[in-house]
Design an enzyme around this catalytic site. Sequence first.
Site, PDB file in Angstrom:
ATOM      1  N   GLN A 145     -15.390 -12.694   8.999  1.00 44.37           N
ATOM      2  CA  GLN A 145     -14.828 -11.768   9.992  1.00 44.37           C
ATOM      3  C   GLN A 145     -15.038 -10.321   9.549  1.00 44.37           C
ATOM      4  O   GLN A 145     -14.492  -9.901   8.532  1.00 44.37           O
ATOM      5  CB  GLN A 145     -13.332 -12.058  10.173  1.00 44.37           C
ATOM      6  CG  GLN A 145     -12.622 -11.178  11.170  1.00 44.37           C
ATOM      7  CD  GLN A 145     -11.115 -11.422  11.155  1.00 44.37           C
ATOM      8  OE1 GLN A 145     -10.568 -11.902  10.153  1.00 44.37           O
ATOM      9  NE2 GLN A 145     -10.446 -11.109  12.233  1.00 44.37           N
ATOM     10  N   SER A 189     -11.804  -5.286   9.596  1.00 40.60           N
ATOM     11  CA  SER A 189     -11.167  -4.189   8.864  1.00 40.60           C
ATOM     12  C   SER A 189     -12.192  -3.289   8.175  1.00 40.60           C
ATOM     13  O   SER A 189     -13.269  -3.737   7.758  1.00 40.60           O
ATOM     14  CB  SER A 189     -10.210  -4.740   7.805  1.00 40.60           C
ATOM     15  OG  SER A 189      -9.135  -5.420   8.404  1.00 40.60           O
ATOM     16  N   SER A 223     -13.208 -12.134   3.800  1.00 42.03           N
ATOM     17  CA  SER A 223     -13.148 -13.412   3.087  1.00 42.03           C
ATOM     18  C   SER A 223     -14.397 -14.235   3.379  1.00 42.03           C
ATOM     19  O   SER A 223     -14.826 -14.355   4.524  1.00 42.03           O
ATOM     20  CB  SER A 223     -11.903 -14.194   3.517  1.00 42.03           C
ATOM     21  OG  SER A 223     -10.736 -13.493   3.194  1.00 42.03           O
ATOM     22  N   GLU A 259      -6.088 -15.992  15.094  1.00 41.75           N
ATOM     23  CA  GLU A 259      -6.032 -15.872  13.644  1.00 41.75           C
ATOM     24  C   GLU A 259      -4.603 -16.057  13.139  1.00 41.75           C
ATOM     25  O   GLU A 259      -4.355 -16.761  12.157  1.00 41.75           O
ATOM     26  CB  GLU A 259      -6.557 -14.506  13.212  1.00 41.75           C
ATOM     27  CG  GLU A 259      -6.478 -14.259  11.713  1.00 41.75           C
ATOM     28  CD  GLU A 259      -6.959 -12.874  11.325  1.00 41.75           C
ATOM     29  OE1 GLU A 259      -7.427 -12.724  10.183  1.00 41.75           O
ATOM     30  OE2 GLU A 259      -6.864 -11.945  12.148  1.00 41.75           O
ATOM     31  N   GLU A 270       4.100  -5.249   8.733  1.00 43.56           N
ATOM     32  CA  GLU A 270       4.631  -4.098   9.471  1.00 43.56           C
ATOM     33  C   GLU A 270       4.091  -4.074  10.905  1.00 43.56           C
ATOM     34  O   GLU A 270       4.840  -3.861  11.871  1.00 43.56           O
ATOM     35  CB  GLU A 270       4.263  -2.792   8.750  1.00 43.56           C
ATOM     36  CG  GLU A 270       4.975  -2.587   7.409  1.00 43.56           C
ATOM     37  CD  GLU A 270       4.378  -3.409   6.283  1.00 43.56           C
ATOM     38  OE1 GLU A 270       4.987  -3.465   5.205  1.00 43.56           O
ATOM     39  OE2 GLU A 270       3.296  -4.010   6.474  1.00 43.56           O
TER      40      GLU A 270
END
Length: 380
Positions: free
Chosen positions: A101, A104, A136, A219, A350
Site C-alpha cells: 500500500q 502515507s 509494509s 483496512e 487520534e
Amino acid sequence: MDVVDDFLRDHPADDRLEFLRARFDAGLAWVHFPEGLGGRGWSRDLQQEVDEAFKGTPQLDFGVQAIGLGMAAPTILAFGTEEQKRRFLRPLWTGEEIWCQLFSEPGAGSDLATLATRAVRDGDEWVVDGQKVWTSGAHHARWAILVARTDPDVPKHRGLTYFVCDMHAPGVEVRPLRQITGEAEFNEVFLTGVRLGDDLRLGQVGDGWRVAQTTLMNERVAIGGNPVRRGGGMMGPVLDAWREHPEHRSHDLQQRLLKIWVEAEVTRLSGVRLREQLAVGQPGPEGSGMKLSFAKLNQELSGIEVELNRDLGYDDWSFRRSESVDFFGRGPGYRYLRAKGNSIEGGTSEILRNIVSERVLGLPSEPRVDKDVPWKDLPR
C-alpha cells in the site's frame, strides 16, 4: 456443505497452488464476489462456513497477503474495470502476486489528503514522482495500491487519483525501515519517473479520495474486525501466562485483567455485529471503532503479559527482513514492542477518534480552514 464436499472429492490437495487456483475458479474463494471472480454471489456471512469446511486443506498466508486480501481486492472489485478484476483478483487470492500500500508520505500521514506524490499524464501513461513511507511488505510485493496527486490547482481532496503501481517498474526503489523489534517489515519507497499505463488507473481521474476511502474502511476492518473466539487473540497468551506464573500475580494485576477481559468481550461481540452489517453492505465508519479498540487492547494485554513473564526479555535485535507480522509465533517481549505500532498503522488512534465522533456519534467536526484552498497554496 455439499458444494465444498463435491469440490474436495474432485480436487486433490497435493499441489497447493493448483488447489487454490481451482478453489478460486469454483467460486469458493470470496463467496460473496461475483461468479468468475472467485465467488458465487452468495451472502458474505456464508464465508466463515465455507472456510470452516476447507480446514485441513491448503490455506492462504494471511500474514503476507493481508494488504491484497483486505484492502486491494475490495477496492478493485468496487472500482476496477472488468479487465482489471480478471487480471488481478485470481493471482492476488492465490498468493502468486503480493500487494503493498503506497499511501502515507513523510509529510502526509494522518492528513493523507495533503500527499505530494505527483502523477502527470503523458499520452496513455502517467509519470509518477514522489516518496511513500511505512509501506509494509514492499520488499516482496509485485503490485501496490497507490494514491497520487494529479491536479494541484484544486483543494487537496479533489486532486487525487488512484492507481495500481507496478513495483517492478523502472524508477521504483524500496529501502528498509528498521523497527523497535529490530526487524524491517516495512519500508520507504521512492518513485522516480515511474511510468504507469492508464489501464492501471482505478476509478476516474480526480476521484482518488473516494476510491481510497473504500480501501481505508476495509483496512480498518481487516486489522480490527477479524473473527476472534472468546479468550482468543492477544488474550490467549496472557491467560496462559496467568496460569503458568502464579508467583507473579497480584490483586492489582487481577483487577486490570478482569477489566480488560470485559472490554475484550465487548469488542469481540461488537465485531460479530460489524460482520453482520458487512454481510449486507460495504464497511462504514464502525470499522474505525473496532480498530481503535483492537489497538488499545493489544497494548494493554501485551503489557500484562510482560509483567507475568518478567524473566523473559527480548534480546533478538538482529536486523532482518520479516515476511509478515507474527504476533503468536514469537515471545511476549516481541508482542509488547510490536503492539506499539497498532495505534499508528491503519490510521492513528487520534484520527480514528475523530471519525467515530463525527460519523458514528454525530458530533460536530473539527474546523477545517484548508478545506477549499487549492493544494498548491497550502503551507508545507
